[in-house]
Design a protein around this motif. Structure first.
Motif, mmCIF file in Angstrom:
data_model
loop_
_atom_site.group_PDB
_atom_site.id
_atom_site.type_symbol
_atom_site.label_atom_id
_atom_site.label_comp_id
_atom_site.label_asym_id
_atom_site.label_seq_id
_atom_site.Cartn_x
_atom_site.Cartn_y
_atom_site.Cartn_z
ATOM 1 N N ILE A 73 -7.926 61.453 -44.550
ATOM 2 C CA ILE A 73 -6.845 61.087 -43.627
ATOM 3 C C ILE A 73 -5.765 60.304 -44.375
ATOM 4 O O ILE A 73 -4.575 60.571 -44.234
ATOM 5 N N PHE A 74 -6.174 59.348 -45.194
ATOM 6 C CA PHE A 74 -5.238 58.540 -45.981
ATOM 7 C C PHE A 74 -4.394 59.432 -46.893
ATOM 8 O O PHE A 74 -3.168 59.313 -46.938
ATOM 9 N N GLU A 75 -5.073 60.344 -47.595
ATOM 10 C CA GLU A 75 -4.364 61.232 -48.528
ATOM 11 C C GLU A 75 -3.486 62.268 -47.833
ATOM 12 O O GLU A 75 -2.623 62.866 -48.462
ATOM 13 N N SER A 76 -3.697 62.496 -46.547
ATOM 14 C CA SER A 76 -2.927 63.510 -45.835
ATOM 15 C C SER A 76 -1.493 63.077 -45.546
ATOM 16 O O SER A 76 -0.640 63.908 -45.229
ATOM 17 N N VAL A 77 -1.206 61.795 -45.693
ATOM 18 C CA VAL A 77 0.131 61.281 -45.388
ATOM 19 C C VAL A 77 1.024 61.428 -46.627
ATOM 20 O O VAL A 77 0.704 60.889 -47.695
ATOM 21 N N PRO A 78 2.147 62.142 -46.506
ATOM 22 C CA PRO A 78 3.006 62.407 -47.676
ATOM 23 C C PRO A 78 3.458 61.161 -48.436
ATOM 24 O O PRO A 78 3.456 61.165 -49.663
ATOM 25 N N ILE A 79 3.820 60.077 -47.749
ATOM 26 C CA ILE A 79 4.295 58.881 -48.450
ATOM 27 C C ILE A 79 3.194 58.268 -49.300
ATOM 28 O O ILE A 79 3.458 57.690 -50.355
ATOM 29 N N VAL A 80 1.946 58.425 -48.879
ATOM 30 C CA VAL A 80 0.815 57.928 -49.668
ATOM 31 C C VAL A 80 0.736 58.711 -50.971
ATOM 32 O O VAL A 80 0.645 58.127 -52.055
ATOM 33 N N ARG A 81 0.781 60.033 -50.884
ATOM 34 C CA ARG A 81 0.724 60.864 -52.100
ATOM 35 C C ARG A 81 1.926 60.612 -53.005
ATOM 36 O O ARG A 81 1.819 60.695 -54.224
ATOM 37 N N GLN A 82 3.057 60.285 -52.418
ATOM 38 C CA GLN A 82 4.277 60.056 -53.191
ATOM 39 C C GLN A 82 4.280 58.687 -53.875
ATOM 40 O O GLN A 82 4.679 58.585 -55.035
#
Length: 162
Positions: A73-82
């Motif tokens: 769930i955490f990794e699914s958010v684009p700003i987190v990956r960015q």
């Protein structure tokens, strides 16, 4: 917000400087500059969040959910990956009798370590609409969100035998 953050970060530097450089002829602000946060663009900043599991979960349930579904769930958010350069979890081993070893338990069940290129990158994650509507509510299902505490700073590796 920045003034309180600066006081939280800078004041301990001043105190540490006074301890490191006890020479009364040295200006404490000058001494503190020797231990300020690194400013090079290739340096990473780190935020560590300490969390406690919800009372209705066993340690096994807490650790399993945190390590698996929550990470997805955490990794699914684009700003987190960015914006997050590195992410790690520290899982407390509650079976070890720390007082027998001479230590007082911290009282937390885990730690989240987040590395980014700047405080602004971390703030962008924590203020992102999708993060706030997806990650935060999910976190509240397995840890005591209102009891989470944080530290912000940088890592200095003194040695690594790996």
């Amino acid at each position: 917000m920045y003034s309180s953050l600066i006081s939280v970060i800078y004041l301990p530097c001043l105190i540490a400087a006074a301890l490191i450089y006890p020479d009364p002829s040295m200006d404490i602000y000058t001494a503190a500059s020797a231990i300020e946060t690194p400013t090079q663009s290739d340096e990473l900043v780190q935020m560590t969040l300490f969390i406690k599991k919800r009372d209705n979960l066993t340690y096994e349930e807490f650790n399993s959910y945190w390590s698996g579904p929550h990470v997805k769930i955490f990794e699914s958010v684009p700003i987190v990956r960015q914006n997050i350069v590195k992410y790690s979890q520290f899982h407390s081993n509650v079976s070890v009798n720390l007082p027998q070893l001479g230590f007082t338990p911290a009282g937390y069940d885990g730690g989240v370590n987040l590395w980014a290129r700047s405080l602004e990158d971390l703030e962008a994650v924590f203020n992102d609409e999708e993060y706030l509507t997806v990650v935060v509510p999910n976190g509240k299902t397995f840890f005591k969100y209102n009891e989470m505490v944080a530290m912000y700073g940088w890592e200095e590796v003194k040695w690594d035998k790996e």
